[in-house]
Design a protein around this motif. Structure first.
Motif, PDB file in Angstrom:
ATOM      1  N   UNK A 102       0.820  -1.212   0.000  1.00  9.70           N
ATOM      2  CA  UNK A 102       0.000   0.000   0.000  1.00  9.70           C
ATOM      3  C   UNK A 102       0.853   1.260   0.000  1.00  9.70           C
ATOM      4  N   UNK A 103       1.950   1.238   0.756  1.00 12.25           N
ATOM      5  CA  UNK A 103       2.817   2.417   0.813  1.00 12.25           C
ATOM      6  C   UNK A 103       3.445   2.712  -0.539  1.00 12.25           C
ATOM      7  N   UNK A 104       3.753   1.651  -1.301  1.00 14.82           N
ATOM      8  CA  UNK A 104       4.440   1.841  -2.575  1.00 14.82           C
ATOM      9  C   UNK A 104       3.482   2.096  -3.740  1.00 14.82           C
ATOM     10  N   UNK A 105       2.180   1.853  -3.569  1.00 16.42           N
ATOM     11  CA  UNK A 105       1.252   1.968  -4.686  1.00 16.42           C
ATOM     12  C   UNK A 105       1.234   3.372  -5.288  1.00 16.42           C
TER      13      UNK A 105
ATOM     14  N   UNK B  94       3.588   5.616  -5.355  1.00 13.95           N
ATOM     15  CA  UNK B  94       4.812   5.860  -6.125  1.00 13.95           C
ATOM     16  C   UNK B  94       4.790   5.089  -7.438  1.00 13.95           C
ATOM     17  N   UNK B  95       4.333   3.838  -7.396  1.00  7.98           N
ATOM     18  CA  UNK B  95       4.276   3.038  -8.621  1.00  7.98           C
ATOM     19  C   UNK B  95       3.327   3.664  -9.644  1.00  7.98           C
ATOM     20  N   UNK B  96       2.199   4.174  -9.174  1.00 11.78           N
ATOM     21  CA  UNK B  96       1.258   4.794 -10.110  1.00 11.78           C
ATOM     22  C   UNK B  96       1.841   6.085 -10.694  1.00 11.78           C
ATOM     23  N   UNK B  97       2.591   6.825  -9.905  1.00 12.36           N
ATOM     24  CA  UNK B  97       3.162   8.079 -10.393  1.00 12.36           C
ATOM     25  C   UNK B  97       4.087   7.821 -11.585  1.00 12.36           C
TER      26      UNK B  97
ATOM     27  N   UNK C  83       1.866  20.576  -5.795  1.00 15.20           N
ATOM     28  CA  UNK C  83       1.976  19.636  -6.908  1.00 15.20           C
ATOM     29  C   UNK C  83       1.657  18.214  -6.446  1.00 15.20           C
ATOM     30  N   UNK C  84       2.209  17.816  -5.304  1.00  9.87           N
ATOM     31  CA  UNK C  84       1.958  16.468  -4.790  1.00  9.87           C
ATOM     32  C   UNK C  84       0.477  16.272  -4.481  1.00  9.87           C
TER      33      UNK C  84
END
Length: 304
Positions: free
Chosen positions: A1-4, A6-9, A47-48
């Motif tokens: 969940x924490x990495x999702x 970043x992966x989508x970005x 932006x984030x």
């Protein structure tokens, strides 16, 4: 969940349709040196907030769950009516509809003085004046409002103002409510998911406007209703769905497209950067045109 996120970005895993937001999302900030570091960091945060991973999907889930589970919308400026009809509920719409909000005699008198002042100022310059009030959607289609929203037997502010002016002033007033209500039996005139009327509603309003102006300018005559045929066309959901977070639960089905039954003169948009300087986006720059078959001049300031 924490990495999702970043992966989508980086890999664009979120396939949800972009939400309808009436603004431009934040851009990556420009670094202007050490002295402006605080502004750069604030720009990065903005932006984030607008671009974090799976933002589109999460916004849609949030709107959907609020509507389906709790019958709650993220903003209260949109009212869900019957049969998928949406209404704008901002600007004290409910209080006006139920007649909880009312004008006193002094406010009607202030309107009389204001309109007469405008009429007289224009008359001194050879300009005719007509005060026109287009109705909100709920005035024409009250049958699609929620069941709990009951209309008072008291006349609306606009009707009271028109009656007040008719008795005490010579300012010409046109309330478009009646011609639109009369014409709704012919064809739907307002968009179900939008605050605006559709092109047929605009045509009905235009005919009534020109007919009223003909009292002051006899050379005018409204275009006959037989000048156009009308066909249904698909249209994306309107501006009220933005108030509901861009939910996909509502569909627009009432858009119509006019089809001229006889050829109309082709008018060309002309631009004069000296007389009409551009101060806005390209598609909004001012223009003028000529119609060799017409007389008089029309100046239009448009919105929406």
């Amino acid at each position: 969940l924490l990495w999702l996120q970043t992966l989508d970005y980086f890999f664009k895993l979120d396939r949800a349709r972009a939400t309808l937001e009436n603004r431009r999302l934040a851009l990556w900030p420009h670094f202007d040196g050490i002295g402006r570091t605080r502004d750069f960091v604030a720009g990065m945060e903005s932006y984030f907030n607008d671009h974090f991973g799976f933002r589109k999907r999460l916004i849609r889930w949030n709107s959907h769950w609020k509507d389906q589970l709790f019958h709650e919308t993220s903003r209260r400026d949109a009212l869900v009516g019957r049969d998928g009809w949406l209404f704008y509920s901002g600007s004290h719409m409910i209080e006006d509809w139920t007649r909880q909000a009312a004008w006193d005699r002094q406010e009607f008198e202030n309107w009389r003085q204001l309109l007469e002042m405008r009429r007289d100022w224009l008359r001194a310059r050879g300009i005719k004046y007509l005060f026109v009030v287009p109705p909100d959607k709920q005035t024409v289609y009250p049958e699609f409002l929620p069941e709990w929203l009951e209309r008072s037997a008291q006349p609306s502010k606009i009707r009271q103002l028109a009656q007040y002016l008719k008795a005490r002033s010579t300012v010409e007033v046109l309330d478009l409510s009646k011609p639109l209500i009369d014409a709704k039996n012919v064809r739907v005139e307002y968009l179900k998911t939008d605050t605006h009327w559709n092109l047929f509603g605009g045509f009905v309003g235009c005919r009534a406007l020109v007919a009223a102006l003909a009292h002051q300018l006899p050379a005018l005559s409204p275009l006959p209703a037989t000048a156009y045929g009308w066909k249904q066309e698909e249209q994306p959901p309107g501006d009220l769905t933005i108030q509901l977070g861009g939910t996909e639960l509502f569909r627009e089905t009432t858009a119509v497209e006019p089809v001229p039954l006889e050829p109309l003169p082709a008018l060309k948009d002309l631009y004069d950067p000296e007389r009409l300087p551009q101060r806005d986006e390209k598609e909004h720059k001012p223009c003028y045109t000529f119609n060799e078959h017409a007389s008089g001049k029309a100046l239009l300031f448009r919105d929406s």
